[in-house]
Scaffold this motif. Structure first.
Motif, PDB file in Angstrom:
ATOM      1  N   VAL A 176      10.574   1.567   1.895  1.00  0.00           N
ATOM      2  CA  VAL A 176       9.654   1.004   0.912  1.00  0.00           C
ATOM      3  C   VAL A 176      10.423   0.614  -0.337  1.00  0.00           C
ATOM      4  O   VAL A 176      11.439   1.231  -0.667  1.00  0.00           O
ATOM      5  N   SER A 177       9.928  -0.409  -1.017  1.00  0.00           N
ATOM      6  CA  SER A 177      10.623  -0.849  -2.232  1.00  0.00           C
ATOM      7  C   SER A 177      10.593   0.237  -3.300  1.00  0.00           C
ATOM      8  O   SER A 177      11.601   0.496  -3.956  1.00  0.00           O
ATOM      9  N   GLU A 178       9.458   0.895  -3.492  1.00  0.00           N
ATOM     10  CA  GLU A 178       9.368   1.988  -4.476  1.00  0.00           C
ATOM     11  C   GLU A 178       8.211   2.892  -4.060  1.00  0.00           C
ATOM     12  O   GLU A 178       7.039   2.497  -4.128  1.00  0.00           O
ATOM     13  N   TYR A 179       8.532   4.080  -3.605  1.00  0.00           N
ATOM     14  CA  TYR A 179       7.565   4.981  -2.985  1.00  0.00           C
ATOM     15  C   TYR A 179       6.396   5.331  -3.913  1.00  0.00           C
ATOM     16  O   TYR A 179       5.241   5.254  -3.511  1.00  0.00           O
ATOM     17  N   GLN A 180       6.685   5.712  -5.151  1.00  0.00           N
ATOM     18  CA  GLN A 180       5.605   6.083  -6.073  1.00  0.00           C
ATOM     19  C   GLN A 180       4.693   4.895  -6.360  1.00  0.00           C
ATOM     20  O   GLN A 180       3.475   5.051  -6.431  1.00  0.00           O
ATOM     21  N   ALA A 181       5.247   3.707  -6.520  1.00  0.00           N
ATOM     22  CA  ALA A 181       4.426   2.507  -6.745  1.00  0.00           C
ATOM     23  C   ALA A 181       3.558   2.229  -5.524  1.00  0.00           C
ATOM     24  O   ALA A 181       2.386   1.854  -5.660  1.00  0.00           O
ATOM     25  N   MET A 182       4.110   2.422  -4.321  1.00  0.00           N
ATOM     26  CA  MET A 182       3.329   2.237  -3.097  1.00  0.00           C
ATOM     27  C   MET A 182       2.130   3.178  -3.088  1.00  0.00           C
ATOM     28  O   MET A 182       1.007   2.765  -2.812  1.00  0.00           O
ATOM     29  N   ARG A 183       2.368   4.437  -3.413  1.00  0.00           N
ATOM     30  CA  ARG A 183       1.280   5.425  -3.408  1.00  0.00           C
ATOM     31  C   ARG A 183       0.200   5.069  -4.430  1.00  0.00           C
ATOM     32  O   ARG A 183      -0.981   5.186  -4.147  1.00  0.00           O
ATOM     33  N   ARG A 184       0.611   4.623  -5.609  1.00  0.00           N
ATOM     34  CA  ARG A 184      -0.375   4.227  -6.629  1.00  0.00           C
ATOM     35  C   ARG A 184      -1.212   3.055  -6.135  1.00  0.00           C
ATOM     36  O   ARG A 184      -2.434   3.027  -6.310  1.00  0.00           O
ATOM     37  N   GLN A 185      -0.560   2.070  -5.522  1.00  0.00           N
ATOM     38  CA  GLN A 185      -1.275   0.888  -5.047  1.00  0.00           C
ATOM     39  C   GLN A 185      -2.220   1.246  -3.901  1.00  0.00           C
ATOM     40  O   GLN A 185      -3.371   0.805  -3.868  1.00  0.00           O
ATOM     41  N   LEU A 186      -1.762   2.053  -2.960  1.00  0.00           N
ATOM     42  CA  LEU A 186      -2.598   2.394  -1.800  1.00  0.00           C
ATOM     43  C   LEU A 186      -3.742   3.344  -2.152  1.00  0.00           C
ATOM     44  O   LEU A 186      -4.773   3.334  -1.485  1.00  0.00           O
ATOM     45  N   ALA A 187      -3.567   4.140  -3.204  1.00  0.00           N
ATOM     46  CA  ALA A 187      -4.612   5.099  -3.592  1.00  0.00           C
ATOM     47  C   ALA A 187      -5.943   4.412  -3.872  1.00  0.00           C
ATOM     48  O   ALA A 187      -7.008   4.973  -3.599  1.00  0.00           O
ATOM     49  N   ALA A 188      -5.896   3.188  -4.380  1.00  0.00           N
ATOM     50  CA  ALA A 188      -7.118   2.464  -4.743  1.00  0.00           C
ATOM     51  C   ALA A 188      -7.490   1.373  -3.750  1.00  0.00           C
ATOM     52  O   ALA A 188      -8.489   0.684  -3.942  1.00  0.00           O
ATOM     53  N   ASN A 189      -6.724   1.232  -2.685  1.00  0.00           N
ATOM     54  CA  ASN A 189      -6.961   0.158  -1.719  1.00  0.00           C
ATOM     55  C   ASN A 189      -8.062   0.572  -0.736  1.00  0.00           C
ATOM     56  O   ASN A 189      -7.910   1.581  -0.037  1.00  0.00           O
ATOM     57  N   PRO A 190      -9.165  -0.175  -0.643  1.00  0.00           N
ATOM     58  CA  PRO A 190     -10.276   0.199   0.243  1.00  0.00           C
ATOM     59  C   PRO A 190      -9.868   0.336   1.713  1.00  0.00           C
ATOM     60  O   PRO A 190     -10.397   1.196   2.422  1.00  0.00           O
ATOM     61  N   VAL A 191      -8.943  -0.483   2.170  1.00  0.00           N
ATOM     62  CA  VAL A 191      -8.487  -0.390   3.568  1.00  0.00           C
ATOM     63  C   VAL A 191      -7.766   0.936   3.781  1.00  0.00           C
ATOM     64  O   VAL A 191      -7.996   1.636   4.772  1.00  0.00           O
ATOM     65  N   ASN A 192      -6.908   1.321   2.838  1.00  0.00           N
ATOM     66  CA  ASN A 192      -6.206   2.590   2.958  1.00  0.00           C
ATOM     67  C   ASN A 192      -7.149   3.773   2.792  1.00  0.00           C
ATOM     68  O   ASN A 192      -6.997   4.786   3.472  1.00  0.00           O
ATOM     69  N   ILE A 193      -8.114   3.650   1.907  1.00  0.00           N
ATOM     70  CA  ILE A 193      -9.092   4.735   1.725  1.00  0.00           C
ATOM     71  C   ILE A 193      -9.820   4.989   3.043  1.00  0.00           C
ATOM     72  O   ILE A 193      -9.991   6.145   3.461  1.00  0.00           O
ATOM     73  N   ALA A 194     -10.223   3.938   3.742  1.00  0.00           N
ATOM     74  CA  ALA A 194     -10.886   4.084   5.043  1.00  0.00           C
ATOM     75  C   ALA A 194      -9.933   4.698   6.071  1.00  0.00           C
ATOM     76  O   ALA A 194     -10.327   5.559   6.867  1.00  0.00           O
ATOM     77  N   TRP A 195      -8.665   4.265   6.058  1.00  0.00           N
ATOM     78  CA  TRP A 195      -7.670   4.810   6.990  1.00  0.00           C
ATOM     79  C   TRP A 195      -7.446   6.298   6.718  1.00  0.00           C
ATOM     80  O   TRP A 195      -7.368   7.105   7.643  1.00  0.00           O
ATOM     81  N   GLN A 196      -7.362   6.670   5.451  1.00  0.00           N
ATOM     82  CA  GLN A 196      -7.161   8.077   5.105  1.00  0.00           C
ATOM     83  C   GLN A 196      -8.350   8.935   5.526  1.00  0.00           C
ATOM     84  O   GLN A 196      -8.177  10.114   5.867  1.00  0.00           O
ATOM     85  N   ALA A 197      -9.546   8.373   5.541  1.00  0.00           N
ATOM     86  CA  ALA A 197     -10.719   9.117   6.035  1.00  0.00           C
ATOM     87  C   ALA A 197     -10.564   9.419   7.520  1.00  0.00           C
ATOM     88  O   ALA A 197     -10.912  10.509   7.975  1.00  0.00           O
ATOM     89  N   VAL A 198     -10.038   8.469   8.283  1.00  0.00           N
ATOM     90  CA  VAL A 198      -9.760   8.696   9.709  1.00  0.00           C
ATOM     91  C   VAL A 198      -8.684   9.769   9.850  1.00  0.00           C
ATOM     92  O   VAL A 198      -8.808  10.704  10.652  1.00  0.00           O
ATOM     93  N   MET A 199      -7.612   9.651   9.052  1.00  0.00           N
ATOM     94  CA  MET A 199      -6.513  10.623   9.123  1.00  0.00           C
ATOM     95  C   MET A 199      -6.971  12.022   8.735  1.00  0.00           C
ATOM     96  O   MET A 199      -6.494  13.014   9.289  1.00  0.00           O
TER      97      MET A 199
END
Length: 104
Positions: A57-80
């Motif tokens: 990843v280009s920058e791990y902490q930035a990735m986590r910040r961006q994905l934390a608010a992403n609706p697609v990732n939020i739905a994926w994390q609910a499955v996980m």
């Protein structure tokens, strides 16, 4: 610049086949969300219930910040959350596993 991050997660008992099934093909939307967040590669190995991830990843902490608010990732994390012993709520300053040794 790119980072390579190692992660470890653990499945709930009996969830191995379910985990493998949902990862057989991730959605195009999730693929796009990960790449938009700077992920260039993500590999997962499983030994029983133990999961070992290597993330490029280009920058791990930035990735986590961006994905934390992403609706697609939020739905994926609910499955996980149904499959993993400890769900990732994207809080804190996770840095992945500490590197102990590397063959130069």
């Amino acid at each position: 610049m790119s980072e390579t991050i190692a992660l470890h997660t653990r499945l709930k008992p009996g969830k191995e086949a379910d985990y493998d099934a949902v990862h057989a093909r991730i959605s195009g939307e999730l693929d796009h969300a990960l790449r938009a967040a700077g992920v260039t590669g993500w590999n997962i190995w499983r030994s029983g219930r133990e999961l070992f991830h290597v993330v490029r990843v280009s920058e791990y902490q930035a990735m986590r910040r961006q994905l934390a608010a992403n609706p697609v990732n939020i739905a994926w994390q609910a499955v996980m959350a149904e499959l993993l012993e400890v769900e990732d709520d994207y809080s804190g300053t996770d840095r992945g596993l500490a590197k102990v040794w590397e063959l130069p």
